[in-house]
Write an enzyme that holds these catalytic residues in place. Structure first.
Site, mmCIF file in Angstrom:
data_model
loop_
_atom_site.group_PDB
_atom_site.id
_atom_site.type_symbol
_atom_site.label_atom_id
_atom_site.label_comp_id
_atom_site.label_asym_id
_atom_site.label_seq_id
_atom_site.Cartn_x
_atom_site.Cartn_y
_atom_site.Cartn_z
ATOM 1 N N GLU A 1 -52.385 14.819 -10.604
ATOM 2 C CA GLU A 1 -52.522 16.009 -9.756
ATOM 3 C C GLU A 1 -53.130 15.660 -8.397
ATOM 4 O OE1 GLU A 1 -54.610 18.763 -12.446
ATOM 5 O OE2 GLU A 1 -52.634 19.338 -13.212
ATOM 6 N N GLU B 1 -58.725 28.536 -20.280
ATOM 7 C CA GLU B 1 -57.999 28.574 -19.006
ATOM 8 C C GLU B 1 -56.676 29.337 -19.089
ATOM 9 O OE1 GLU B 1 -57.242 24.715 -17.331
ATOM 10 O OE2 GLU B 1 -55.827 25.523 -15.875
ATOM 11 N N ASP C 1 -50.380 21.299 -21.173
ATOM 12 C CA ASP C 1 -51.680 21.655 -20.612
ATOM 13 C C ASP C 1 -52.311 22.862 -21.298
ATOM 14 O OD1 ASP C 1 -53.834 21.424 -18.924
ATOM 15 O OD2 ASP C 1 -52.824 22.226 -17.158
HETATM 16 C C1 GCU Z 1 -55.311 21.661 -15.511
HETATM 17 C C2 GCU Z 1 -56.256 22.515 -14.740
HETATM 18 C C3 GCU Z 1 -56.889 21.768 -13.596
HETATM 19 C C4 GCU Z 1 -57.532 20.500 -14.129
HETATM 20 C C5 GCU Z 1 -56.523 19.690 -14.909
HETATM 21 C C6 GCU Z 1 -57.117 18.492 -15.614
HETATM 22 O O1 GCU Z 1 -54.191 21.359 -14.755
HETATM 23 O O2 GCU Z 1 -55.573 23.634 -14.240
HETATM 24 O O3 GCU Z 1 -57.845 22.604 -13.013
HETATM 25 O O4 GCU Z 1 -58.045 19.758 -13.092
HETATM 26 O O5 GCU Z 1 -55.947 20.486 -15.909
HETATM 27 O O6 GCU Z 1 -57.236 18.544 -16.827
HETATM 28 O O7 GCU Z 1 -57.456 17.513 -14.985
#
Ligand code: GCU
Length: 826
Positions: free
Chosen positions: A286, A394, A366
């Site tokens: 990400e 979440e 996720d």
């Molecule tokens: C999800 C979440 C993010 C987090 C990521 C992770 O995508 O929305 O906020 O950073 O997981 O587990 O690193």
């Protein structure tokens, strides 16, 4: 009834009713086999003293002398310290295990840990039995299923918490570790009581400023505070720290200067926290930098940290497997984010250092409402792994909805991966038993904040308790876990226990029903807040949480025959089940297969009819939660009663928003009507846009399915109020009047509802002050909500008028009203 804030969680040690207490003989003293105030054994002695005072009303002295007369005492310490005291036969204990013998000679209770942490766990076990009025004799060894039982807080240095819904961080504020350690000690107490042995204190999206001198000293204070509770700390690292914080030209993991930098910084960290448990790394994930940024392998990256940690005892690198390309092209049918973890990690199985552990989210995507287990859990042999759960809800209502997750975790842990054709339940893989790993286990994303509820919803704290119980013993039964938790948290009263258990056990299937069925995932807005419904947001972007829904068909084709080949990542027997549409369970059908909406399930229903029915069923069942809860008025304290009552009412209203949004969305796509003619057909509903408006105007809502009829009304100006009025052409009678409106960030509008000239209710758009989920700034599925005024007498022809006063950028938005005969849900 007294007021309780909830701050003690399940460790309230409520006084037992006199008739139960009377059956207990009391104690002569507590003999503590460690005088050091920083030792968990000492903590155990103090905790026993405090707990016995509160539960039994007895003041008991502490002694440190085993040579005293021990009759009728409690002895707490390690087995080693106790050895001097006798020849008691103690069953084999693993690391952190303990022996609890309530019928030892001389009427003693023996609480003996394999280590000092184990002794403290034993003290809590004993106290939690007493607190439930359970005086049954035991002589039993308690051993953990796995050595790693951690939690990961996602706290940022500025005090915010990623995916946190319970106020600011208890660890950090304004770039630094907080000064006041009181909440941290209380948190450690909670963790220790459920036998969790470490917490990673900062967000996986880490900030290198954690390494400045002030924060290193802060970490020392955190560790010093938690140590007496047997809780160790770890930290998350930012991969590019050498370049961005250390002033080096690169963070290349094979560059010697970079390796030296990490060794130096690690030495500094260990100088402050000599028993640090290790590092957690999110890299090449990400947008985070990582070894791939420098054309190195993930193993090269992980091993660099492993080498830096080698000198420090049992410290480990938790290397997260959450590595995937978030710019994936959806038009390529074979592209599949679910394949990423195995593709990135499997071939590196032989290449990680011994102190690297791969941290694997329980599902391939996720933390969705339902996923199959991650195939990576069956693809590492040599490299050890931990499974990552998410106590933070979440994608499961963010603690504004309540979902008890133990049943979900249990399904995953019981799932048999059939590695090499042999029984391989995931609980045995992560315990290390199946593949002979010596360090493996569990971690969870946790979002404890400084709110008194810890987690934003009193009921949701059960998830933390259950997580601890299940990591210790993954065969535990979710029902008995919630029963114990309820007795400890609320009351021994059977109505309370039964009610909380019922709501809890129903909560996951209910949420699944109204948020996303058949393995389609949680249909929330994945681009924005991950909270309310927005089924269209799954597709058309690179994040890969796709449903591939078109006008005729839906689902991810993950088969080898025609799809992404994901099924082949599972061991052969499991792969065969998922490859074949006939053997794939209905609840994962759309996870593995792309089918027409008219495809018939094993139940005989079509996919689309199942969607409609499940959303109606889920939303209907959510209406029962506040009614069930109402039975507890007077049986628990008012403060927590009201808090939960409010949240469950909110949830019931939002479940209807979910139901309608998802159903409209798919109905609009496929145009296949609901066999029961409910979707888009609301007998008792009056759209705001069809009411007589003054000072209000009609607007389109995006996404359209987040408004009944696609439209809502807002006041024409930011200052002046508006009214919407309608004549009620319903038979005279008593009705529940529900008003659906939007409550978003930017203001706190005020509303009044009148029947003729009589005020039936007033409220304010101030949910942002009462609920912790991520709020939106718009009219959408996150902000859509409902308030209900029950039992209003209505005469045919009465005039219902709603008066809205805008505030800030919130223009008193309204969607519709429902005039509901008693018991009707529309
Ligand atoms: C999800 C979440 C993010 C987090 C990521 C992770 O995508 O929305 O906020 O950073 O997981 O587990 O690193």
């Amino acid at each position: 009834m007294s007021i309780e804030s909830g701050i003690d969680g399940w460790l309230r040690y409520s006084a037992l009713p006199a008739e139960i207490k009377a059956a207990h003989r009391g104690y002569s003293k507590i003999v503590v086999l460690d005088k050091s105030e920083t030792s968990p054994v000492y903590t155990a002695g103090k905790e026993l003293q405090k707990g016995i005072k509160k539960i039994l009303g007895q003041s008991v002295d502490i002694s440190f002398d085993l040579s005293d007369d021990l009759s009728n005492s409690i002895v707490v310490g390690t087995t080693v310290a106790f050895a001097a005291g006798g020849d008691e036969e103690i069953a084999t204990l693993k690391e952190d295990g303990f022996w609890l013998n309530t019928k030892a000679r001389n009427d003693c209770v023996h609480i003996l840990g394999q280590n000092d942490r184990g002794a403290l766990y034993g003290a809590f076990e004993y106290l939690m039995r007493l607190a439930q009025g359970d005086f049954a004799a035991v002589a039993e060894a308690y051993n953990p299923s796995a050595p790693i039982r951690w939690v990961n807080q996602w706290d940022n240095l500025d005090g915010s918490i990623e995916r946190g819904y319970a106020g600011p961080s208890i660890f950090f504020r304004d770039g630094e570790v907080v000064k006041d350690m009181a909440r941290i000690a209380q948190f450690a107490r909670l963790l220790s009581s459920i036998r969790l042995n470490a917490v990673v204190v900062n967000n996986v999206n880490a900030n290198p400023k954690l390494f400045n001198e002030t924060n290193l000293n802060g970490l020392r204070r955190i560790a010093d505070t938690m140590r007496p509770w047997g809780v160790r700390i770890g930290i998350s690292l930012y991969f590019d720290s050498p370049r961005e914080f250390g002033g080096l030209p690169t963070s290349d993991p094979l560059d010697p200067a970079v390796n030296d930098w990490w060794k130096d910084i690690t030495a500094k960290v260990y100088e402050k926290v000599p028993d640090m448990i290790g590092y957690t790394i999110k890299a090449n994930s990400e947008g985070q930098p990582g070894p791939l940024t420098y054309n190195r392998t993930l193993a090269d990256g992980a091993n660099m940290f492993a080498r830096a940690l080698k000198p420090y005892g049992d410290a480990v690198v938790m290397y997260r497997a959450f590595v995937y390309n978030h710019h994936l092209e959806e038009s390529e049918w074979k592209n599949d984010r679910a394949n990423a973890a195995v593709e990135y990690f499997k071939h590196l199985d032989e290449e990680f250092e011994d102190n690297v552990i791969v941290q694997i989210k329980w599902g391939p995507i996720d933390f969705q409402v339902r996923e199959p287990p991650s195939p990576l859990l069956a693809n590492l042999r040599k490299t050890k792994a931990v499974i990552e759960f998410q106590v933070a809800q979440e994608y499961l209502g963010q603690q504004s909805h309540f979902v008890y997750m133990a049943p979900l975790w249990k399904e995953i842990l019981d799932f048999d991966m059939r590695i090499d054709g042999k029984p391989s339940p995931i609980r045995d893989i992560v315990s290390g038993e199946r593949l002979g790993w010596n360090r493996s286990g569990y971690t969870t994303v946790l979002n404890i904040g400084s709110d008194d509820t810890w987690i934003g919803h009193h009921l949701s704290l059960s998830n933390l308790y259950a997580y601890g119980r299940m990591t210790w013993d993954p065969c535990s039964d979710p029902t008995s876990i919630i029963q114990d938790w309820t007795r400890l948290t609320f009351s021994l009263d059977q109505t309370v226990v039964d009610t909380v258990t019922k709501i809890s056990m129903d909560s996951w299937p209910t949420y699944e029903n109204y948020s996303g069925n058949l393995g389609i995932q949680t249909l929330c807005d994945i681009i924005y807040t991950h909270y309310g419904p927005s089924p269209g947001s799954q597709d058309g972007n690179g994040w890969g949480q796709w449903t591939r829904a078109n006008n005729h068909s839906i689902g991810m084709d993950r088969t080898v025959a025609t799809g992404s080949g994901n099924t082949a990542q599972y061991p052969a027997e499991v792969a065969a089940v998922f490859e074949n549409i006939e053997t794939t369970p209905d609840d994962l059908l759309l996870w593995f297969h792309h089918v027409p909406y008219t495809h018939r399930l094993k139940s005989g229903k079509t996919v689309i009819q199942h969607f409609y029915d499940a959303h109606y069923e889920g939303a209907k069942h959510a209406q029962t939660f506040p009614l069930e809860w109402a039975k507890l008025k007077g049986l628990i304290d008012d403060h927590r009663f009201e808090h939960v009552a409010f949240k469950l009412k909110y949830q019931a209203g939002h479940a209807i928003v979910w139901r309608d949004s998802v159903n409209y969305f798919y109905f609009n796509k496929c145009q296949i009507p609901d066999e029961k003619n409910r979707v888009g057909n609301h007998l008792w509903r009056i759209e705001a846009q069809n009411m007589k408006l003054s000072g209000y105007k009609v607007v389109s809502v995006t996404p359209a399915e987040a408004a009944s009829g696609g439209k809502a009304i807002i006041t024409e100006s930011s200052q002046a109020s508006g009214t919407a009025e309608t004549k009620l052409d319903f038979p005279s009678g008593t009705y529940d009047i529900a008003v659906n409106y939007y409550d978003h960030l930017g203001g706190r509008s005020k509303y009044e509802a009148f029947l003729n000239r009589q005020l039936i209710g007033s409220w304010s758009g101030n949910l942002e002050d009462k609920l912790g989920h991520d709020f939106s700034e718009y009219l959408d599925g996150h902000s859509a909500t409902r308030i209900t005024f029950p039992g209003v007498p209505v005469m045919t022809g009465d005039i219902l008028k709603i008066h809205g006063q805008p505030d800030g950028t919130e223009f008193a938005p309204l969607d519709y009203v429902s005039i509901l005969p008693e018991g009707t849900i529309d």
